[in-house]
Motif scaffolding. Structure first.
Motif, PDB file in Angstrom:
ATOM      1  N   ARG A 105       0.826  -1.206   0.000  1.00  0.00           N
ATOM      2  CA  ARG A 105       0.000   0.000   0.000  1.00  0.00           C
ATOM      3  C   ARG A 105       0.863   1.260   0.000  1.00  0.00           C
ATOM      4  O   ARG A 105       0.538   2.252  -0.651  1.00  0.00           O
ATOM      5  CB  ARG A 105      -0.940  -0.007   1.203  1.00  0.00           C
ATOM      6  N   LEU A 106       1.980   1.219   0.735  1.00  0.00           N
ATOM      7  CA  LEU A 106       2.868   2.379   0.819  1.00  0.00           C
ATOM      8  C   LEU A 106       3.905   2.396  -0.296  1.00  0.00           C
ATOM      9  O   LEU A 106       4.724   3.305  -0.365  1.00  0.00           O
ATOM     10  CB  LEU A 106       3.577   2.400   2.180  1.00  0.00           C
TER      11      LEU A 106
ATOM     12  N   GLN B 144       1.559   9.528   3.447  1.00  0.00           N
ATOM     13  CA  GLN B 144       0.359   8.724   3.218  1.00  0.00           C
ATOM     14  C   GLN B 144      -0.195   8.179   4.534  1.00  0.00           C
ATOM     15  O   GLN B 144      -1.404   8.222   4.776  1.00  0.00           O
ATOM     16  CB  GLN B 144       0.674   7.571   2.266  1.00  0.00           C
ATOM     17  N   VAL B 145       0.686   7.690   5.402  1.00  0.00           N
ATOM     18  CA  VAL B 145       0.235   7.163   6.701  1.00  0.00           C
ATOM     19  C   VAL B 145      -0.403   8.278   7.520  1.00  0.00           C
ATOM     20  O   VAL B 145      -1.446   8.078   8.153  1.00  0.00           O
ATOM     21  CB  VAL B 145       1.408   6.518   7.465  1.00  0.00           C
ATOM     22  N   ARG B 146       0.186   9.455   7.504  1.00  0.00           N
ATOM     23  CA  ARG B 146      -0.385  10.583   8.253  1.00  0.00           C
ATOM     24  C   ARG B 146      -1.758  10.954   7.712  1.00  0.00           C
ATOM     25  O   ARG B 146      -2.675  11.231   8.481  1.00  0.00           O
ATOM     26  CB  ARG B 146       0.548  11.778   8.189  1.00  0.00           C
ATOM     27  N   GLU B 147      -1.903  10.969   6.392  1.00  0.00           N
ATOM     28  CA  GLU B 147      -3.201  11.283   5.795  1.00  0.00           C
ATOM     29  C   GLU B 147      -4.254  10.261   6.206  1.00  0.00           C
ATOM     30  O   GLU B 147      -5.379  10.620   6.533  1.00  0.00           O
ATOM     31  CB  GLU B 147      -3.092  11.320   4.272  1.00  0.00           C
ATOM     32  N   GLU B 148      -3.892   8.987   6.172  1.00  0.00           N
ATOM     33  CA  GLU B 148      -4.839   7.920   6.539  1.00  0.00           C
ATOM     34  C   GLU B 148      -5.201   7.978   8.016  1.00  0.00           C
ATOM     35  O   GLU B 148      -6.320   7.696   8.405  1.00  0.00           O
ATOM     36  CB  GLU B 148      -4.245   6.560   6.211  1.00  0.00           C
ATOM     37  N   THR B 149      -4.224   8.370   8.839  1.00  0.00           N
ATOM     38  CA  THR B 149      -4.456   8.406  10.280  1.00  0.00           C
ATOM     39  C   THR B 149      -5.323   9.572  10.686  1.00  0.00           C
ATOM     40  O   THR B 149      -6.180   9.452  11.555  1.00  0.00           O
ATOM     41  CB  THR B 149      -3.088   8.489  11.018  1.00  0.00           C
ATOM     42  N   TYR B 150      -5.106  10.723  10.061  1.00  0.00           N
ATOM     43  CA  TYR B 150      -5.811  11.931  10.470  1.00  0.00           C
ATOM     44  C   TYR B 150      -6.938  12.322   9.533  1.00  0.00           C
ATOM     45  O   TYR B 150      -7.465  13.434   9.619  1.00  0.00           O
ATOM     46  CB  TYR B 150      -4.806  13.093  10.607  1.00  0.00           C
ATOM     47  N   ALA B 151      -7.336  11.428   8.650  1.00  0.00           N
ATOM     48  CA  ALA B 151      -8.422  11.726   7.716  1.00  0.00           C
ATOM     49  C   ALA B 151      -9.778  11.624   8.375  1.00  0.00           C
ATOM     50  O   ALA B 151     -10.009  11.033   9.345  1.00  0.00           O
ATOM     51  CB  ALA B 151      -8.363  10.792   6.518  1.00  0.00           C
TER      52      ALA B 151
END
Length: 70
Positions: A23-24, A63-70
């Motif tokens: 995914r990453l 990407q991980v930050r976007e998924e976490t804070y979305a």
């Protein structure tokens, strides 16, 4: 880290989650320090180095930050 049940992201040889790595879009271990400091063995002076993440790791972290804070 795998022995402590915390394999490095992207380290498929030692148990990282292949779904997360795919995914990453990581094709290597997430093995990078943005800051590293230590007492120099020769003179005892504190030495510290820093650098940015390489592009692939910076993009994965974003990407991980976007998924976490979305």
């Amino acid at each position: 880290m795998a022995a402590h049940r915390h394999p490095c992201v992207g380290d498929l040889t030692y148990g990282a989650d292949p779904t997360l790595a795919k995914r990453l879009r990581l094709t290597r271990q997430w093995l990078h320090a943005v800051r590293l400091g230590f007492e120099h063995p020769g003179d005892g002076q504190w030495a510290e180095f820093s650098c940015d993440y390489p592009d692939d790791l910076r993009q994965a972290l974003g990407q991980v930050r976007e998924e976490t804070y979305a």
